[in-house]
Design an enzyme around this catalytic site. Structure first.
Site, PDB file in Angstrom:
ATOM      1  N   GLU A   1      -3.227  18.932  -2.831  1.00 37.31           N
ATOM      2  CA  GLU A   1      -4.550  18.878  -3.446  1.00 37.31           C
ATOM      3  C   GLU A   1      -5.444  17.816  -2.800  1.00 37.31           C
ATOM      4  O   GLU A   1      -6.643  17.852  -2.960  1.00 37.31           O
ATOM      5  CB  GLU A   1      -4.428  18.592  -4.949  1.00 37.31           C
ATOM      6  CG  GLU A   1      -3.646  19.618  -5.723  1.00 37.31           C
ATOM      7  CD  GLU A   1      -2.124  19.441  -5.669  1.00 37.31           C
ATOM      8  OE1 GLU A   1      -1.432  20.306  -6.232  1.00 37.31           O
ATOM      9  OE2 GLU A   1      -1.626  18.475  -5.057  1.00 37.31           O
ATOM     10  N   SER A   2      -4.903  16.818  -2.133  1.00 36.64           N
ATOM     11  CA  SER A   2      -5.589  15.786  -1.359  1.00 36.64           C
ATOM     12  C   SER A   2      -4.732  14.530  -1.268  1.00 36.64           C
ATOM     13  O   SER A   2      -3.791  14.487  -0.501  1.00 36.64           O
ATOM     14  CB  SER A   2      -6.993  15.462  -1.874  1.00 36.64           C
ATOM     15  OG  SER A   2      -7.643  14.621  -0.924  1.00 36.64           O
TER      16      SER A   2
ATOM     17  N   HIS B   1      -3.146   0.229  -3.748  1.00 37.52           N
ATOM     18  CA  HIS B   1      -3.136  -0.971  -2.913  1.00 37.52           C
ATOM     19  C   HIS B   1      -3.086  -2.152  -3.872  1.00 37.52           C
ATOM     20  O   HIS B   1      -3.858  -2.198  -4.837  1.00 37.52           O
ATOM     21  CB  HIS B   1      -4.392  -1.033  -2.035  1.00 37.52           C
ATOM     22  CG  HIS B   1      -4.617   0.242  -1.292  1.00 37.52           C
ATOM     23  ND1 HIS B   1      -3.926   0.563  -0.141  1.00 37.52           N
ATOM     24  CD2 HIS B   1      -5.416   1.308  -1.552  1.00 37.52           C
ATOM     25  CE1 HIS B   1      -4.310   1.755   0.280  1.00 37.52           C
ATOM     26  NE2 HIS B   1      -5.206   2.229  -0.563  1.00 37.52           N
TER      27      HIS B   1
ATOM     28  N   CYS C   1      -8.774  18.308  -4.578  1.00 39.44           N
ATOM     29  CA  CYS C   1      -9.716  19.342  -4.181  1.00 39.44           C
ATOM     30  C   CYS C   1      -9.654  20.495  -5.170  1.00 39.44           C
ATOM     31  O   CYS C   1      -8.676  20.661  -5.877  1.00 39.44           O
ATOM     32  CB  CYS C   1      -9.363  19.870  -2.795  1.00 39.44           C
ATOM     33  SG  CYS C   1      -9.416  18.615  -1.508  1.00 39.44           S
TER      34      CYS C   1
ATOM     35  N   SER D   1       0.871  -1.168   0.000  1.00 36.43           N
ATOM     36  CA  SER D   1       0.000   0.000   0.000  1.00 36.43           C
ATOM     37  C   SER D   1       0.908   1.217   0.000  1.00 36.43           C
ATOM     38  O   SER D   1       1.869   1.277   0.761  1.00 36.43           O
ATOM     39  CB  SER D   1      -0.906   0.038   1.227  1.00 36.43           C
ATOM     40  OG  SER D   1      -1.916  -0.937   1.132  1.00 36.43           O
TER      41      SER D   1
END
Length: 114
Positions: A84-85, A90, A105, A77
């Site tokens: 921006e986020s 995974h 975002c 992972s």
């Protein structure tokens, strides 16, 4: 009592529907499912991290931090925290599968992949 994922989604949708605030899009969310990928690529933290770094660079995204976890038997992972986020992957190498998630975002924009 904790809500399950489905109950949580329904509760959020109902709360939004009852709100007097206008519904506006606050970001762009893209999910990608990768099938039939090579075991060695999916089981390598270096290769998955490198792929996410390249994707972030091609999208002119700002990486604030990285977290990488290799599972004891197989699979990884990887999370890039973005200004921006986030961008994450995974992997399930034994199935040739990876799930990739990107959220940015801000106002709607075209993704670099089209």
């Amino acid at each position: 009592r904790p809500l399950g994922a489905t109950s949580m989604c329904l509760a959020l949708l109902l709360a939004a529907a009852e709100s007097s605030l206008p519904l506006e899009r606050l970001g762009t969310h893209a999910m990608l499912e990768v099938l039939d990928a090579p075991f060695d690529a999916l089981n390598s933290t270096d290769r998955v991290l490198g792929a996410l770094r390249a994707a972030a660079a091609s999208g002119n995204l700002t990486v604030l931090g990285e977290h990488v976890h290799a599972f004891p038997v197989m699979g990884v992972s990887v999370l890039l925290l973005l200004s921006e986020s986030h961008l994450s992957a995974h992997t399930w190498p034994e199935r040739g599968y990876a799930a990739v998630d990107l959220f940015t975002c801000g106002p709607p924009s075209s993704l670099p992949c089209g």
